[in-house]
Design an enzyme around this catalytic site. Sequence first.
Site, PDB file in Angstrom:
ATOM      1  N   LYS A 136      -1.434  -4.482 -40.665  1.00 51.05           N
ATOM      2  CA  LYS A 136      -0.919  -5.327 -39.579  1.00 51.05           C
ATOM      3  C   LYS A 136      -2.058  -6.190 -39.054  1.00 51.05           C
ATOM      4  CE  LYS A 136      -0.490  -3.606 -35.201  1.00 51.05           C
ATOM      5  NZ  LYS A 136      -0.012  -2.676 -34.171  1.00 51.05           N
ATOM      6  N   GLU A 195       0.850  -1.206   0.000  1.00 52.01           N
ATOM      7  CA  GLU A 195       0.000   0.000   0.000  1.00 52.01           C
ATOM      8  C   GLU A 195       0.870   1.235   0.000  1.00 52.01           C
ATOM      9  OE1 GLU A 195      -2.588   0.101   3.363  1.00 52.01           O
ATOM     10  OE2 GLU A 195      -3.766  -1.616   2.688  1.00 52.01           O
ATOM     11  N   ASP A 206       0.410   0.351 -39.054  1.00 45.51           N
ATOM     12  CA  ASP A 206      -0.931  -0.246 -39.211  1.00 45.51           C
ATOM     13  C   ASP A 206      -1.909   0.778 -39.792  1.00 45.51           C
ATOM     14  OD1 ASP A 206      -1.715   1.387 -37.000  1.00 45.51           O
ATOM     15  OD2 ASP A 206      -1.010  -0.150 -35.623  1.00 45.51           O
ATOM     16  N   SER A 256       5.023  -0.360 -26.949  1.00 42.05           N
ATOM     17  CA  SER A 256       5.003  -1.104 -25.691  1.00 42.05           C
ATOM     18  C   SER A 256       6.102  -2.165 -25.748  1.00 42.05           C
ATOM     19  CB  SER A 256       3.615  -1.704 -25.465  1.00 42.05           C
ATOM     20  OG  SER A 256       3.618  -2.473 -24.293  1.00 42.05           O
ATOM     21  N   THR A 257       5.803  -3.332 -26.301  1.00 46.33           N
ATOM     22  CA  THR A 257       6.822  -4.384 -26.406  1.00 46.33           C
ATOM     23  C   THR A 257       7.759  -4.144 -27.588  1.00 46.33           C
ATOM     24  OG1 THR A 257       5.466  -5.704 -27.911  1.00 46.33           O
ATOM     25  CG2 THR A 257       5.174  -6.085 -25.534  1.00 46.33           C
ATOM     26  N   GLY A 258       7.348  -3.282 -28.503  1.00 45.44           N
ATOM     27  CA  GLY A 258       8.130  -3.038 -29.715  1.00 45.44           C
ATOM     28  C   GLY A 258       7.768  -4.005 -30.840  1.00 45.44           C
ATOM     29  N   GLY A 259       6.873  -4.950 -30.557  1.00 43.97           N
ATOM     30  CA  GLY A 259       6.497  -5.968 -31.548  1.00 43.97           C
ATOM     31  C   GLY A 259       6.063  -5.370 -32.885  1.00 43.97           C
ATOM     32  N   ASP A 311       4.172   6.015 -34.701  1.00 43.83           N
ATOM     33  CA  ASP A 311       3.127   5.320 -33.944  1.00 43.83           C
ATOM     34  C   ASP A 311       2.760   6.154 -32.716  1.00 43.83           C
ATOM     35  OD1 ASP A 311       1.323   3.330 -33.419  1.00 43.83           O
ATOM     36  OD2 ASP A 311       2.783   1.702 -33.485  1.00 43.83           O
TER      37      ASP A 311
HETATM   38  C1  R5P Z   1      -1.693  -0.347 -31.701  1.00 40.28           C
HETATM   39  O1  R5P Z   1      -2.681  -0.202 -32.381  1.00 40.28           O
HETATM   40  C2  R5P Z   1      -0.836   0.782 -31.216  1.00 40.28           C
HETATM   41  O2  R5P Z   1      -1.000   1.919 -31.993  1.00 40.28           O
HETATM   42  C3  R5P Z   1       0.627   0.377 -31.168  1.00 40.28           C
HETATM   43  O3  R5P Z   1       1.060   0.102 -32.478  1.00 40.28           O
HETATM   44  C4  R5P Z   1       0.830  -0.856 -30.324  1.00 40.28           C
HETATM   45  O4  R5P Z   1      -0.002  -0.840 -29.220  1.00 40.28           O
HETATM   46  C5  R5P Z   1       2.249  -0.961 -29.872  1.00 40.28           C
HETATM   47  O5  R5P Z   1       2.397  -2.086 -29.062  1.00 40.28           O
HETATM   48  P1  R5P Z   1       3.659  -3.014 -29.231  1.00 40.28           P
HETATM   49  O6  R5P Z   1       4.884  -2.151 -29.136  1.00 40.28           O
HETATM   50  O7  R5P Z   1       3.571  -3.992 -28.085  1.00 40.28           O
HETATM   51  O8  R5P Z   1       3.555  -3.705 -30.561  1.00 40.28           O
END
Ligand code: R5P
Length: 291
Positions: free
Chosen positions: A191, A39, A168, A222-225, A218
């Site tokens: 994508k 907490e 995307d 996040s993960t860069g995937g 973008d």
């Molecule tokens: C998805 O629609 C977002 O615009 C980002 O492309 C996505 O969330 C990025 O996440 P990650 O880096 O894990 O692929």
Amino acid sequence: MSKYVVIGGNSSQGLARKIAKKLKAGYVNTSTRTFPDGESKITIKKIPKKKIIVVVQSTFPPVDSNLLHLLSIISQARKYSSKIYAVIPYLGYARQDREFLDGEVVTVSVIGKMLKSVGTKKVIVVDIHSKLALKQLGISSENVSVVSNLANYIKKLKLKDPLVVSPDQGGKERAGEFADALKTDFIALKKHRDRKTGKINIITTKASVKDRDLILVDDMISTGGSIIKATQFLKKQKCRRVYVACTHGLFVNGAEKKIKQAGVTQIISTNTIPSNSSKVDVSKILAESLL
Ligand code: R5P
């Protein structure tokens, strides 16, 4: 004398101070003490004089904890003023803006209800994931675009025949705006993300990128995937260098390193989330949105 006083939550104190300075407003810090059971005790260090209180707090990881901090600070600040604005430079959960699969919770709308219930008058966010997410908040809100600020940074790099690329279709509008600022053209890849496994694939098969410097744009990494898959595809299409520009660089699980290993020359993000890549300061544009 400014009508604002700015309170910096634990995740965004650097940015909050800068916003206060640009507004010529007072700055009030917060402190957090974490107990052994996890907490936290959150304290607003000085009672703000009755004015419009601006609470600045991004909700990047630990997302739920930073969110609870934000709600707690607003709830306390509400005792000092009836006008509380929440500046949430990075709003976590914005991607959960619809029920993709049956039974999935639209958490961004739950966050809107919580913000309202603790007394938030208005929410200001930066480059929110989608227009739908902003709508789902269901509270008076404003989205501040920092696309032109990112584009200005890229302009200084003097790229060769630059082309803006969205990884995307969802980012098409953003890529168009970015390309306009650079006075160049753009493309948006297709994508596919498996909603159950999260696995990403680029389904575009051809792109005219030969010998051009590319800027992958973008809202967040996040993960860069997404960026890695897009870079691998674009490299196969014989592009020149690949730069990455995003507003929110979460970079979880060593994403920055993995993106560089995929062949990206430079990653540029903003200080909505502080990191090694946050080269673009959003304090001025956020301060301006309050004036
Ligand atoms: C998805 O629609 C977002 O615009 C980002 O492309 C996505 O969330 C990025 O996440 P990650 O880096 O894990 O692929």
